[in-house]
Design a protein around this motif. Structure first.
Motif, PDB file in Angstrom:
ATOM      1  N   PRO A  22       0.804  -1.216   0.000  1.00  0.00           N
ATOM      2  CA  PRO A  22       0.000   0.000   0.000  1.00  0.00           C
ATOM      3  C   PRO A  22       0.839   1.270   0.000  1.00  0.00           C
ATOM      4  CG  PRO A  22       0.151  -0.856   2.222  1.00  0.00           C
ATOM      5  CD  PRO A  22       0.896  -1.832   1.333  1.00  0.00           C
ATOM      6  N   GLU A  26      -3.451   4.060   1.205  1.00  0.00           N
ATOM      7  CA  GLU A  26      -3.932   2.676   1.238  1.00  0.00           C
ATOM      8  C   GLU A  26      -4.225   2.103  -0.145  1.00  0.00           C
ATOM      9  OE1 GLU A  26      -6.901   2.025   4.259  1.00  0.00           O
ATOM     10  OE2 GLU A  26      -5.699   3.075   5.772  1.00  0.00           O
ATOM     11  N   LEU A  28      -3.324   0.021  -3.181  1.00  0.00           N
ATOM     12  CA  LEU A  28      -2.360  -1.058  -3.383  1.00  0.00           C
ATOM     13  C   LEU A  28      -1.681  -0.930  -4.740  1.00  0.00           C
ATOM     14  CD1 LEU A  28      -4.267  -4.174  -1.989  1.00  0.00           C
ATOM     15  CD2 LEU A  28      -2.306  -3.014  -0.973  1.00  0.00           C
TER      16      LEU A  28
END
Length: 193
Positions: A22, A26, A28
């Motif tokens: 991440p 956050e 990915l």
């Protein structure tokens, strides 16, 4: 502050270990999504290390330069943020913006990606070709904090040029130098001993 050198556990021609990590927001990112058409530079870094701070702005400039040639960059922070909270994700985006890092800066919370690459210090540099095979693992340049020499990225820039020209990888490049990765207690890799 003791200087640590990279372990070179990946060898020239080795495949880049895959990862999915991440960003601070956050989102990915994975290895294949980040790679450039001509290659990928993977940098293990953190916010507080004086060695990283010393070359951070020049790394941002070099990353922009090589991106125009098809080589993307990603930075990964693997430090234990319980002991080094200044390296936590909530500080990573600010650090990246301050130094002109227009590339992903990802967080390796369980430190498994650092271990897979054999990363030992911050910064630690791994340059992969278009097939994601290791071409160069070595220093950014021969400047160091408090050396009086500005960071130039000369060693890494030369490696990228050689790779793009289809030349042989540098033989026995000088290893990266910096602060050791801050391993979680009991999580130290065998090469850290």
């Amino acid at each position: 502050m003791a200087e640590v050198r990279s372990t070179f556990s990946l060898r020239p021609g080795d495949a880049a270990p895959p990862f999915q990590l991440p960003a601070p927001d956050e989102t990915l990112h994975d290895l294949n999504e980040i790679r450039g058409i001509e290659g990928l530079l993977v940098v293990f870094a953190c916010n507080h290390c004086p060695y990283v701070i010393h070359l951070a702005a020049q790394l941002g400039s070099l990353a922009s330069e090589i991106e125009s040639e098809g080589v993307n960059t990603v930075a990964i922070s693997s430090n234990d943020i319980e002991k080094y909270p200044q390296d936590a994700p909530e500080h990573m985006a600010t650090f990246a913006a301050q130094h002109g890092w227009d590339f992903p800066y990802l967080f390796d919370e369980n430190q498994e990606v650092a271990k897979a690459y054999g990363a030992a210090c911050t910064p630690d540099f791994f340059l992969f070709d278009r097939e994601l095979r290791l071409f160069y693992a070595g220093q950014f340049d021969d400047s160091r904090p408090k050396s009086g020499q500005p960071a130039t990225g000369d060693d890494l820039r030369a490696a990228v040029k050689s790779m793009l020209a289809g030349e042989e990888a540098p033989e026995r490049p000088f290893p990266s130098s910096g602060c050791n990765i801050k391993w979680k207690a009991g999580s130290e890799p065998p090469y850290f001993a």
